[in-house]
Design a protein around this motif. Structure first.
Motif, PDB file in Angstrom:
ATOM      1  N   THR A  77       0.848  -1.179   0.000  1.00 29.12           N
ATOM      2  CA  THR A  77       0.000   0.000   0.000  1.00 29.12           C
ATOM      3  C   THR A  77       0.886   1.232   0.000  1.00 29.12           C
ATOM      4  O   THR A  77       1.856   1.306   0.743  1.00 29.12           O
ATOM      5  N   LEU A  78       0.546   2.197  -0.849  1.00 27.57           N
ATOM      6  CA  LEU A  78       1.303   3.435  -0.945  1.00 27.57           C
ATOM      7  C   LEU A  78       0.554   4.523  -0.188  1.00 27.57           C
ATOM      8  O   LEU A  78      -0.635   4.714  -0.391  1.00 27.57           O
ATOM      9  N   GLU A  79       1.245   5.244   0.668  1.00 30.90           N
ATOM     10  CA  GLU A  79       0.633   6.314   1.443  1.00 30.90           C
ATOM     11  C   GLU A  79       0.828   7.643   0.722  1.00 30.90           C
ATOM     12  O   GLU A  79       1.889   7.913   0.178  1.00 30.90           O
ATOM     13  N   LEU A  80      -0.205   8.480   0.720  1.00 28.87           N
ATOM     14  CA  LEU A  80      -0.157   9.771   0.054  1.00 28.87           C
ATOM     15  C   LEU A  80      -0.418  10.883   1.058  1.00 28.87           C
ATOM     16  O   LEU A  80      -1.240  10.738   1.947  1.00 28.87           O
ATOM     17  N   ASP A  81       0.281  12.010   0.880  1.00 26.16           N
ATOM     18  CA  ASP A  81       0.054  13.184   1.704  1.00 26.16           C
ATOM     19  C   ASP A  81      -0.274  14.365   0.813  1.00 26.16           C
ATOM     20  O   ASP A  81       0.518  14.704  -0.072  1.00 26.16           O
ATOM     21  N   GLU A  82      -1.426  14.969   1.025  1.00 24.16           N
ATOM     22  CA  GLU A  82      -1.786  16.218   0.363  1.00 24.16           C
ATOM     23  C   GLU A  82      -1.799  16.146  -1.157  1.00 24.16           C
ATOM     24  O   GLU A  82      -1.649  17.158  -1.821  1.00 24.16           O
TER      25      GLU A  82
ATOM     26  N   ARG B  41      -2.984   3.970  -5.489  1.00 28.15           N
ATOM     27  CA  ARG B  41      -3.059   3.576  -4.074  1.00 28.15           C
ATOM     28  C   ARG B  41      -2.231   2.339  -3.769  1.00 28.15           C
ATOM     29  O   ARG B  41      -1.738   2.190  -2.656  1.00 28.15           O
ATOM     30  N   ALA B  42      -2.109   1.424  -4.743  1.00 24.82           N
ATOM     31  CA  ALA B  42      -1.358   0.190  -4.507  1.00 24.82           C
ATOM     32  C   ALA B  42      -0.971  -0.425  -5.844  1.00 24.82           C
ATOM     33  O   ALA B  42      -1.625  -0.196  -6.858  1.00 24.82           O
ATOM     34  N   PHE B  43       0.119  -1.183  -5.807  1.00 28.96           N
ATOM     35  CA  PHE B  43       0.567  -1.895  -6.997  1.00 28.96           C
ATOM     36  C   PHE B  43       1.247  -3.187  -6.590  1.00 28.96           C
ATOM     37  O   PHE B  43       1.967  -3.245  -5.600  1.00 28.96           O
ATOM     38  N   LYS B  44       0.989  -4.211  -7.374  1.00 24.77           N
ATOM     39  CA  LYS B  44       1.788  -5.425  -7.366  1.00 24.77           C
ATOM     40  C   LYS B  44       1.680  -5.989  -8.777  1.00 24.77           C
ATOM     41  O   LYS B  44       0.722  -5.673  -9.506  1.00 24.77           O
ATOM     42  N   PRO B  45       2.642  -6.781  -9.218  1.00 27.61           N
ATOM     43  CA  PRO B  45       2.557  -7.310 -10.585  1.00 27.61           C
ATOM     44  C   PRO B  45       1.198  -7.957 -10.834  1.00 27.61           C
ATOM     45  O   PRO B  45       0.739  -8.796 -10.059  1.00 27.61           O
ATOM     46  N   GLY B  46       0.533  -7.498 -11.872  1.00 23.55           N
ATOM     47  CA  GLY B  46      -0.774  -8.023 -12.229  1.00 23.55           C
ATOM     48  C   GLY B  46      -1.945  -7.199 -11.736  1.00 23.55           C
ATOM     49  O   GLY B  46      -3.061  -7.360 -12.209  1.00 23.55           O
ATOM     50  N   LEU B  47      -1.712  -6.280 -10.784  1.00 22.54           N
ATOM     51  CA  LEU B  47      -2.784  -5.461 -10.216  1.00 22.54           C
ATOM     52  C   LEU B  47      -2.292  -4.057  -9.911  1.00 22.54           C
ATOM     53  O   LEU B  47      -1.189  -3.871  -9.396  1.00 22.54           O
ATOM     54  N   ILE B  48      -3.130  -3.077 -10.206  1.00 19.26           N
ATOM     55  CA  ILE B  48      -2.852  -1.709  -9.800  1.00 19.26           C
ATOM     56  C   ILE B  48      -4.161  -1.112  -9.306  1.00 19.26           C
ATOM     57  O   ILE B  48      -5.217  -1.314  -9.909  1.00 19.26           O
ATOM     58  N   GLN B  49      -4.086  -0.413  -8.181  1.00 13.67           N
ATOM     59  CA  GLN B  49      -5.274   0.230  -7.643  1.00 13.67           C
ATOM     60  C   GLN B  49      -5.142   1.732  -7.856  1.00 13.67           C
ATOM     61  O   GLN B  49      -4.195   2.361  -7.387  1.00 13.67           O
ATOM     62  N   VAL B  50      -6.106   2.291  -8.583  1.00 16.91           N
ATOM     63  CA  VAL B  50      -6.203   3.729  -8.805  1.00 16.91           C
ATOM     64  C   VAL B  50      -7.452   4.190  -8.082  1.00 16.91           C
ATOM     65  O   VAL B  50      -8.548   3.682  -8.355  1.00 16.91           O
ATOM     66  N   ASN B  51      -7.271   5.125  -7.162  1.00 15.24           N
ATOM     67  CA  ASN B  51      -8.352   5.525  -6.267  1.00 15.24           C
ATOM     68  C   ASN B  51      -8.914   4.253  -5.630  1.00 15.24           C
ATOM     69  O   ASN B  51      -8.167   3.550  -4.966  1.00 15.24           O
TER      70      ASN B  51
ATOM     71  N   ILE C 248      12.083   5.873 -18.041  1.00 20.16           N
ATOM     72  CA  ILE C 248      11.681   4.485 -18.234  1.00 20.16           C
ATOM     73  C   ILE C 248      12.161   3.693 -17.022  1.00 20.16           C
ATOM     74  O   ILE C 248      13.338   3.779 -16.652  1.00 20.16           O
ATOM     75  N   MET C 249      11.251   2.933 -16.423  1.00 19.62           N
ATOM     76  CA  MET C 249      11.597   2.184 -15.209  1.00 19.62           C
ATOM     77  C   MET C 249      10.612   1.034 -15.041  1.00 19.62           C
ATOM     78  O   MET C 249       9.636   0.941 -15.796  1.00 19.62           O
ATOM     79  N   ASP C 250      10.875   0.160 -14.076  1.00 14.94           N
ATOM     80  CA  ASP C 250       9.892  -0.888 -13.812  1.00 14.94           C
ATOM     81  C   ASP C 250       8.615  -0.225 -13.292  1.00 14.94           C
ATOM     82  O   ASP C 250       8.638   0.916 -12.823  1.00 14.94           O
ATOM     83  N   THR C 251       7.509  -0.907 -13.405  1.00 11.73           N
ATOM     84  CA  THR C 251       6.212  -0.293 -13.098  1.00 11.73           C
ATOM     85  C   THR C 251       6.080   0.084 -11.631  1.00 11.73           C
ATOM     86  O   THR C 251       5.482   1.110 -11.312  1.00 11.73           O
ATOM     87  N   SER C 252       6.638  -0.696 -10.738  1.00 17.96           N
ATOM     88  CA  SER C 252       6.568  -0.351  -9.320  1.00 17.96           C
ATOM     89  C   SER C 252       7.220   1.011  -9.074  1.00 17.96           C
ATOM     90  O   SER C 252       6.648   1.872  -8.392  1.00 17.96           O
ATOM     91  N   ALA C 253       8.399   1.229  -9.624  1.00 10.05           N
ATOM     92  CA  ALA C 253       9.093   2.515  -9.479  1.00 10.05           C
ATOM     93  C   ALA C 253       8.309   3.629 -10.166  1.00 10.05           C
ATOM     94  O   ALA C 253       8.232   4.752  -9.661  1.00 10.05           O
ATOM     95  N   ALA C 254       7.708   3.340 -11.315  1.00 11.85           N
ATOM     96  CA  ALA C 254       6.921   4.346 -12.035  1.00 11.85           C
ATOM     97  C   ALA C 254       5.707   4.777 -11.207  1.00 11.85           C
ATOM     98  O   ALA C 254       5.348   5.959 -11.197  1.00 11.85           O
ATOM     99  N   CYS C 255       5.083   3.837 -10.505  1.00 10.11           N
ATOM    100  CA  CYS C 255       3.944   4.173  -9.648  1.00 10.11           C
ATOM    101  C   CYS C 255       4.366   5.115  -8.526  1.00 10.11           C
ATOM    102  O   CYS C 255       3.696   6.123  -8.265  1.00 10.11           O
TER     103      CYS C 255
END
Length: 124
Positions: free
Chosen positions: A3-8, A16-26, A97-104
């Protein structure tokens, strides 16, 4: 799923979250590649692997007029062909250009800074 934490972050679309095969947007989870900016989301973006990336496929991201274009290439970092990379640079777009986790993670930081960022993300 990490889970990625966001401030402001005022972006309308936040990762909001990423793992290979899944990405959560809002509050929505996606299993297909997407293009995201703070104010737009393009679902079911055609390339599903880094090998399928092309200048044509990236035109959807370019049309959003980013200052910075992040390209997430999936679980591993894969370099784009120099022709594609060069074309983007020649249009005045900063490209990372980077792996998707880093891009997120990078997308969240840049969108929180109110930067005009677009991320084209291969989810697999």
């Amino acid at each position: 799923m990490a889970t990625l934490e966001l401030d402001e972050n005022q972006a309308g679309y936040q990762i909001r979250a990423f793992k290979p095969g899944l990405i959560q947007v809002n509050d929505i989870t996606f299993t297909q590649s997407i293009i995201i900016s703070p104010d737009q989301l393009i679902e079911n973006w055609a390339p599903q692997t880094a090998a399928a990336l092309s200048a044509h496929a990236l035109q959807l991201a370019v049309a959003l007029k980013p200052d910075i274009l992040l390209i997430g290439t999936g679980a591993t970092h894969v370099f784009l062909p120099v022709e594609i990379y060069g074309e983007l640079i020649n249009q005045g777009i900063g490209v990372e250009i980077m792996d998707t986790s880093a891009a997120c993670r990078t997308y969240n930081v840049l969108s929180a800074e109110n930067r005009r960022v677009v991320a084209a993300l291969i989810i697999q």
